[in-house]
Design a protein around this motif. Structure first.
Motif, PDB file in Angstrom:
ATOM      1  N   TYR A   1       0.849  -1.195   0.000  1.00 40.41           N
ATOM      2  CA  TYR A   1       0.000   0.000   0.000  1.00 40.41           C
ATOM      3  C   TYR A   1       0.885   1.246   0.000  1.00 40.41           C
ATOM      4  O   TYR A   1       2.059   1.201   0.358  1.00 40.41           O
ATOM      5  CB  TYR A   1      -0.884   0.033   1.247  1.00 40.41           C
ATOM      6  CG  TYR A   1      -1.808  -1.129   1.431  1.00 40.41           C
ATOM      7  CD1 TYR A   1      -1.481  -2.179   2.283  1.00 40.41           C
ATOM      8  CD2 TYR A   1      -3.028  -1.192   0.758  1.00 40.41           C
ATOM      9  CE1 TYR A   1      -2.338  -3.253   2.473  1.00 40.41           C
ATOM     10  CE2 TYR A   1      -3.885  -2.267   0.939  1.00 40.41           C
ATOM     11  CZ  TYR A   1      -3.531  -3.288   1.799  1.00 40.41           C
ATOM     12  OH  TYR A   1      -4.379  -4.360   1.970  1.00 40.41           O
ATOM     13  N   SER A   2       0.281   2.352  -0.371  1.00 40.02           N
ATOM     14  CA  SER A   2       0.963   3.660  -0.314  1.00 40.02           C
ATOM     15  C   SER A   2       2.360   3.585  -0.912  1.00 40.02           C
ATOM     16  O   SER A   2       3.346   4.011  -0.301  1.00 40.02           O
ATOM     17  CB  SER A   2       1.038   4.130   1.146  1.00 40.02           C
ATOM     18  OG  SER A   2      -0.245   4.251   1.710  1.00 40.02           O
ATOM     19  N   LEU A   3       2.430   3.062  -2.091  1.00 36.53           N
ATOM     20  CA  LEU A   3       3.726   2.863  -2.728  1.00 36.53           C
ATOM     21  C   LEU A   3       4.427   4.177  -3.015  1.00 36.53           C
ATOM     22  O   LEU A   3       3.784   5.196  -3.327  1.00 36.53           O
ATOM     23  CB  LEU A   3       3.554   2.053  -4.009  1.00 36.53           C
ATOM     24  CG  LEU A   3       3.328   0.554  -3.758  1.00 36.53           C
ATOM     25  CD1 LEU A   3       2.729  -0.110  -4.981  1.00 36.53           C
ATOM     26  CD2 LEU A   3       4.623  -0.114  -3.369  1.00 36.53           C
ATOM     27  N   LYS A   4       5.753   4.135  -2.897  1.00 36.98           N
ATOM     28  CA  LYS A   4       6.595   5.308  -3.113  1.00 36.98           C
ATOM     29  C   LYS A   4       7.574   5.008  -4.245  1.00 36.98           C
ATOM     30  O   LYS A   4       7.899   3.836  -4.487  1.00 36.98           O
ATOM     31  CB  LYS A   4       7.377   5.635  -1.846  1.00 36.98           C
ATOM     32  CG  LYS A   4       6.518   5.837  -0.613  1.00 36.98           C
ATOM     33  CD  LYS A   4       7.388   6.046   0.619  1.00 36.98           C
ATOM     34  CE  LYS A   4       6.544   6.220   1.869  1.00 36.98           C
ATOM     35  NZ  LYS A   4       7.394   6.416   3.080  1.00 36.98           N
ATOM     36  N   PRO A   5       8.079   6.029  -4.920  1.00 30.32           N
ATOM     37  CA  PRO A   5       9.070   5.786  -5.982  1.00 30.32           C
ATOM     38  C   PRO A   5      10.269   4.968  -5.489  1.00 30.32           C
ATOM     39  O   PRO A   5      10.825   4.168  -6.250  1.00 30.32           O
ATOM     40  CB  PRO A   5       9.475   7.193  -6.396  1.00 30.32           C
ATOM     41  CG  PRO A   5       8.253   8.018  -6.133  1.00 30.32           C
ATOM     42  CD  PRO A   5       7.675   7.437  -4.869  1.00 30.32           C
ATOM     43  N   GLU A   6      10.636   5.143  -4.236  1.00 27.38           N
ATOM     44  CA  GLU A   6      11.781   4.393  -3.701  1.00 27.38           C
ATOM     45  C   GLU A   6      11.478   2.917  -3.480  1.00 27.38           C
ATOM     46  O   GLU A   6      12.373   2.137  -3.142  1.00 27.38           O
ATOM     47  CB  GLU A   6      12.291   5.016  -2.391  1.00 27.38           C
ATOM     48  CG  GLU A   6      11.219   5.275  -1.362  1.00 27.38           C
ATOM     49  CD  GLU A   6      10.718   6.709  -1.380  1.00 27.38           C
ATOM     50  OE1 GLU A   6      10.490   7.239  -2.492  1.00 27.38           O
ATOM     51  OE2 GLU A   6      10.540   7.278  -0.277  1.00 27.38           O
ATOM     52  N   ASP A   7      10.226   2.511  -3.665  1.00 31.54           N
ATOM     53  CA  ASP A   7       9.873   1.090  -3.612  1.00 31.54           C
ATOM     54  C   ASP A   7      10.159   0.392  -4.936  1.00 31.54           C
ATOM     55  O   ASP A   7      10.034  -0.834  -5.031  1.00 31.54           O
ATOM     56  CB  ASP A   7       8.394   0.913  -3.259  1.00 31.54           C
ATOM     57  CG  ASP A   7       8.067   1.380  -1.854  1.00 31.54           C
ATOM     58  OD1 ASP A   7       6.997   1.999  -1.673  1.00 31.54           O
ATOM     59  OD2 ASP A   7       8.877   1.122  -0.943  1.00 31.54           O
ATOM     60  N   THR A   8      10.524   1.167  -5.949  1.00 31.18           N
ATOM     61  CA  THR A   8      10.844   0.591  -7.252  1.00 31.18           C
ATOM     62  C   THR A   8      12.023  -0.363  -7.128  1.00 31.18           C
ATOM     63  O   THR A   8      13.081   0.004  -6.611  1.00 31.18           O
ATOM     64  CB  THR A   8      11.179   1.698  -8.256  1.00 31.18           C
ATOM     65  OG1 THR A   8      10.011   2.501  -8.478  1.00 31.18           O
ATOM     66  CG2 THR A   8      11.651   1.116  -9.578  1.00 31.18           C
TER      67      THR A   8
END
Length: 116
Positions: free
Chosen positions: A82-89
């Motif tokens: 959930y609430s994915l962020k660009p740094e989760d790429t």
């Protein structure tokens, strides 16, 4: 033991994604399972770990946003994000450990891209 990861893709920041890792043969019921992720030039980072004794742990960055679970009927290790962020790429890998042989098995990885 073979693991097949799926569910990766492109999602906008703030969105959600669910990864799934099919474990075969289905007679193999993992006791220790986890998801890791890796970006180019970096080591694999633990995302979440699940022990069937009931212990779950999540890495610092995904804390409060990612949930790991095991579907016993489907024999899949799922990672709800959930609430994915660009740094989760990253490329996300599932893994299990056979407690009898201590062998560790890895899936092929699935790419998650989070756009800003």
């Amino acid at each position: 033991v073979q693991l097949q990861a799926s569910g990766g893709g492109l999602v906008q920041a703030g969105g959600s994604l669910r990864l799934s890792c099919a474990v075969s043969p289905t007679i193999f019921k993992p006791k220790i399972m986890a998801w890791y992720r890796q970006t180019p030039g970096n080591e694999r980072e633990l995302v979440a770990r699940y022990l069937t004794t009931g212990s779950k742990s999540v890495g610092d960055s995904p804390q409060g946003r990612f949930v790991i679970s095991f579907d016993n009927a489907k024999n899949t290790i799922d990672l709800q994000m959930y609430s994915l962020k660009p740094e989760d790429t990253a490329v996300y890998y599932c893994t299990v450990q056979d407690l009898k042989t201590l062998n560790q098995y890895w899936g092929q990885g699935t790419l998650v891209t989070v756009s800003s």
